[in-house]
Design a protein around this motif. Structure first.
Motif, short mmCIF file in Angstrom:
data_model
loop_
_atom_site.label_atom_id
_atom_site.label_comp_id
_atom_site.label_asym_id
_atom_site.label_seq_id
_atom_site.Cartn_x
_atom_site.Cartn_y
_atom_site.Cartn_z
N MET A 110 0.94 -1.51 -0.29
CA MET A 110 -0.03 -0.33 -0.15
C MET A 110 1.14 0.85 0.02
O MET A 110 0.41 2.13 0.01
CB MET A 110 -1.04 0.04 1.08
N SER A 111 1.87 0.85 0.30
CA SER A 111 3.14 2.40 0.57
C SER A 111 4.48 1.89 -0.48
O SER A 111 4.53 0.75 -0.93
CB SER A 111 3.17 2.80 1.70
N ASN A 112 5.22 2.31 -0.09
CA ASN A 112 7.06 1.73 -0.63
C ASN A 112 7.56 0.77 0.78
O ASN A 112 8.68 0.72 -0.06
CB ASN A 112 7.82 2.57 -0.77
N ILE A 113 6.63 0.17 0.91
CA ILE A 113 7.12 -0.91 1.65
C ILE A 113 6.61 -2.00 1.26
O ILE A 113 5.53 -2.67 0.74
CB ILE A 113 6.88 -0.73 3.57
N LEU A 114 7.41 -3.52 1.25
CA LEU A 114 6.99 -4.57 0.48
C LEU A 114 7.92 -5.83 1.40
O LEU A 114 9.23 -5.78 1.24
CB LEU A 114 7.51 -4.42 -1.01
N CYS A 115 7.39 -6.72 1.00
CA CYS A 115 8.07 -7.85 1.87
C CYS A 115 7.50 -8.61 1.28
O CYS A 115 6.67 -9.23 0.63
CB CYS A 115 6.79 -8.28 3.32
N PHE A 116 8.26 -9.48 1.09
CA PHE A 116 8.29 -10.82 0.03
C PHE A 116 9.39 -12.52 1.05
O PHE A 116 10.48 -11.86 1.21
CB PHE A 116 9.22 -10.77 -1.03
N ARG A 117 9.58 -13.60 0.11
CA ARG A 117 10.60 -14.42 -0.12
C ARG A 117 10.33 -15.42 -0.47
O ARG A 117 9.38 -15.48 -1.58
CB ARG A 117 9.62 -15.26 1.22
N TYR A 118 12.12 -16.31 -0.28
CA TYR A 118 11.90 -16.84 -1.03
C TYR A 118 11.66 -18.39 -1.15
O TYR A 118 11.36 -18.45 1.11
CB TYR A 118 13.66 -16.97 -1.26
N LEU A 128 6.23 -12.07 10.06
CA LEU A 128 5.17 -12.32 9.61
C LEU A 128 4.05 -13.61 10.05
O LEU A 128 4.34 -14.08 9.00
CB LEU A 128 4.46 -11.82 8.49
N ASN A 129 3.10 -13.44 11.07
CA ASN A 129 2.57 -14.79 11.68
C ASN A 129 4.01 -15.83 11.25
O ASN A 129 3.47 -17.17 10.49
CB ASN A 129 1.40 -14.90 10.17
N GLY A 130 4.37 -15.48 12.35
CA GLY A 130 5.60 -17.18 12.12
C GLY A 130 6.84 -17.52 10.59
O GLY A 130 6.92 -17.51 11.01
N LYS A 131 6.57 -16.87 9.86
CA LYS A 131 7.19 -16.33 8.86
C LYS A 131 8.11 -15.03 8.52
O LYS A 131 7.91 -14.20 8.59
CB LYS A 131 6.29 -16.58 7.69
N HIS A 132 9.28 -15.60 8.41
CA HIS A 132 10.18 -14.82 8.40
C HIS A 132 10.38 -14.27 6.44
O HIS A 132 10.04 -14.95 5.80
CB HIS A 132 11.65 -15.34 8.10
N TYR A 133 10.16 -12.70 6.40
CA TYR A 133 9.80 -12.59 4.77
C TYR A 133 11.47 -11.29 5.05
O TYR A 133 11.99 -11.02 5.55
CB TYR A 133 9.16 -11.51 5.11
N LEU A 134 11.95 -11.40 3.49
CA LEU A 134 12.98 -10.00 3.21
C LEU A 134 11.99 -9.10 3.00
O LEU A 134 10.52 -8.84 2.22
CB LEU A 134 13.73 -9.97 2.00
N ARG A 135 12.42 -7.84 4.01
CA ARG A 135 11.38 -6.47 3.68
C ARG A 135 12.11 -5.40 3.15
O ARG A 135 13.51 -5.08 3.38
CB ARG A 135 11.19 -6.37 4.85
N THR A 136 12.18 -4.68 2.23
CA THR A 136 12.56 -3.56 1.12
C THR A 136 11.29 -2.37 1.31
O THR A 136 10.72 -2.38 1.75
CB THR A 136 12.54 -3.91 0.17
N THR A 137 12.23 -0.92 2.05
CA THR A 137 11.60 -0.44 2.12
C THR A 137 11.92 1.31 0.72
O THR A 137 13.67 1.52 0.74
CB THR A 137 11.50 0.20 3.17
N LEU A 138 11.20 1.11 -0.29
CA LEU A 138 12.16 1.72 -1.29
C LEU A 138 12.36 3.44 -1.22
O LEU A 138 11.39 3.63 -1.69
CB LEU A 138 11.23 1.08 -2.61
N MET A 139 13.53 3.72 -0.40
CA MET A 139 13.53 5.13 -0.10
C MET A 139 14.35 6.57 -0.87
O MET A 139 14.45 7.59 -1.19
CB MET A 139 13.82 4.90 1.36
N ASN A 140 15.23 5.24 -2.29
CA ASN A 140 16.20 6.21 -2.43
C ASN A 140 15.26 6.05 -3.90
O ASN A 140 15.11 5.66 -4.79
CB ASN A 140 17.44 4.99 -3.17
N PRO A 141 15.31 7.71 -4.16
CA PRO A 141 14.76 8.57 -5.69
C PRO A 141 15.26 8.03 -7.21
O PRO A 141 15.20 7.81 -7.95
CB PRO A 141 14.54 9.58 -6.02
#
Length: 480
Positions: A398-406, A440-453
């Motif tokens: 919903m913003s520039n924060i995104l969580c994902f995992r392999y 999150l809910n017991g699962k480990h995610y990689l988290r990116t916050t896309l701060m750089n223009p």
């Protein structure tokens, strides 16, 4: 004999060192924004880093201090930086920070902060206008979202609790409501205020990690049945872990029905009031009693500067009733020019200059462009991840924060957690990219916050390829 202090205040030496430092920083900005530096971070273990600086202090090494700092810090301006919610500062704000450091004019009393108090009022009025507040609104700047959220909740308590807790203390159990995914500073604030664990009423999150507003009434009634006097509810805009925005309109309706103070922690995403495309995420914020917005997150300023804004000016003035007669002897009225009456801080740096100089030189459009670009980039990144068979999104951004995992193949939940933790550690030690992790809910995610223009889809595709390679090598190592 000439005193050493005279040498330390030499304008000639300062001019020479200053010119050299500006040249060094200018090269740093160019090399990082263009990505010519191969690494975003040169990772070092804490004990080794401590040992280096202990040695540096005691010996007569010739290395330049400022160069060493640049070599041994995280390069926020690098396009492959996508870690914490820290802004790649606009270079002009390094100069306003220098002005504040050199002049050292605290802002508690007008006589020590004439220009900065006046500038702060202009800035906060502009922010109130962007939120949608009326002319009766007001606010001030303070040192960080944690302090701002605490101050807002103290204001809430003063406004909504019948007795004077600030001066007389309390024995009645008090409480606030907040989503379980909210930033930990809200919990800290509540505990500092003496509410205790029972006074923090956690509303469960929905499948998108925003507050499940359908559960507000159940949580409220349960707390009331336990004798807790709830005086405030906090909406996150957004939560820190996933960037999920709470439904501020529904929270406001609930607050109004139950006579609660409605506070919005918009430390990260409140800045979206400047984005024509994404300000709809904050629908309902104009009805909040108080709002927090960080300048050092999505508004391109150096840490640490935060706006705390109130729908009613009286709430900005009356939180603290202590009086230091030797500092302030004007009558009890709207002394906006004596900021020490409204904040925890007596000494506060001239942080308003960062906000003002950006508005003066570049206008609101720089905020609109930056926020919109970064939010768009997260959505594009999410689309790519969704089409990758070896990756999984936690939730659409919903913003520039995104969580994902392999996710790989044929791995148990625990194995996936261990693998993603190991991938993140490999990336940290490698240093080309910098991102963080969350659970999150017991699962480990990689988290990116896309701060750089300067981060592009090309960089993000390279990141995914690097993660795949790291994962494959780790899996091969595991099987061997």
């Amino acid at each position: 004999m000439k005193m050493i202090l005279e040498d330390l205040y030499s304008s000639k030496d300062f001019k020479q060192i200053g010119h050299e430092l500006i040249d060094l920083f200018a090269d740093h900005i160019q090399n990082t924004t263009l990505g010519t530096n191969p690494k975003t971070i040169r990772w070092n273990e804490p004990d080794k880093e401590l040992s280096f600086w202990e040695d540096y202090l005691e010996n007569e090494k010739e290395q330049d201090f400022f160069e060493e700092i640049l070599n041994r810090t995280t390069h926020i301006h690098h396009p492959k930086y996508m870690g914490h919610q820290v802004a790649p500062t606009l270079p002009i704000t390094a100069l306003t920070a220098m002005v504040s450091s050199l002049l050292n004019n605290g802002m508690a009393v007008y006589e020590m902060g004439m220009s900065s108090n006046a500038i702060e009022r202009i800035v906060t009025e502009k922010l109130c206008e962007k939120i949608g507040y009326g002319q009766q609104s007001s606010g001030f700047l303070t040192s960080g979202g944690t302090l701002a959220n605490l101050t807002a909740l103290l204001s809430a308590r003063k406004a909504k609790v019948a007795h004077d807790v600030w001066n007389n203390g309390h024995t009645e159990p008090l409480g606030i409501m907040v989503c379980e995914e909210a930033h930990y500073c809200v919990d800290r604030a509540a505990k500092i205020m003496g509410l205790g664990e029972k006074g923090i009423i956690k509303v469960p999150a929905d499948e998108n990690f925003a507050m499940d507003t359908n559960k507000m009434e159940i949580c409220y009634q349960k707390a009331k049945s336990e004798g807790i006097n709830i005086f405030a509810i906090v909406g996150s805009a957004p939560s820190t872990a996933t960037g999920a925005h709470d439904n501020l309109e529904k929270i406001q309706e609930f607050a109004q029905k139950n006579n609660l103070w409605f506070h919005v922690d918009g430390a990260h995403g409140g800045a979206a009031v400047f984005s024509k495309k994404y300000k709809g995420l904050l629908k309902g914020i104009e009805q909040a009693d108080s709002v927090v917005i960080d300048g050092h997150k999505m508004l391109l300023m150096p840490a640490i500067t935060t706006a705390l804004l109130f729908k009613e000016n009286s709430h900005a003035r009356h939180t603290f009733s202590l009086k230091a007669d030797y500092l302030m002897d004007a009558p009890e009225e709207d002394e906006w020019f004596n900021s020490g009456k409204r904040t925890f801080e007596c000494t506060k740096n001239m942080m308003a200059m960062h906000w003002y100089i950006i508005l003066k030189l570049y206008g609101e459009k720089v905020f609109d462009e930056f926020i919109t670009r970064q939010y768009d980039l997260a959505k594009d990144f999410a689309t790519i991840i969704s089409n990758e068979p070896y990756f999984e999104l936690a939730t659409p951004p919903m913003s520039n924060i995104l969580c994902f995992r392999y996710i790989g193949t044929h791995l148990s939940s625990n194995e996936l957690n261990i693998l993603n933790q190991a991938i993140r550690r490999e990336l940290l030690e490698d240093g080309e990219f910098y991102l963080v992790q969350t659970k999150l809910n017991g699962k480990h995610y990689l988290r990116t916050t896309l701060m750089n223009p300067f981060t592009s889809m090309e960089h993000l595709n390279l990141l995914l390829e690097k993660i795949k390679n790291k994962a494959e090598k780790l899996l091969v190592k595991k099987t061997n």
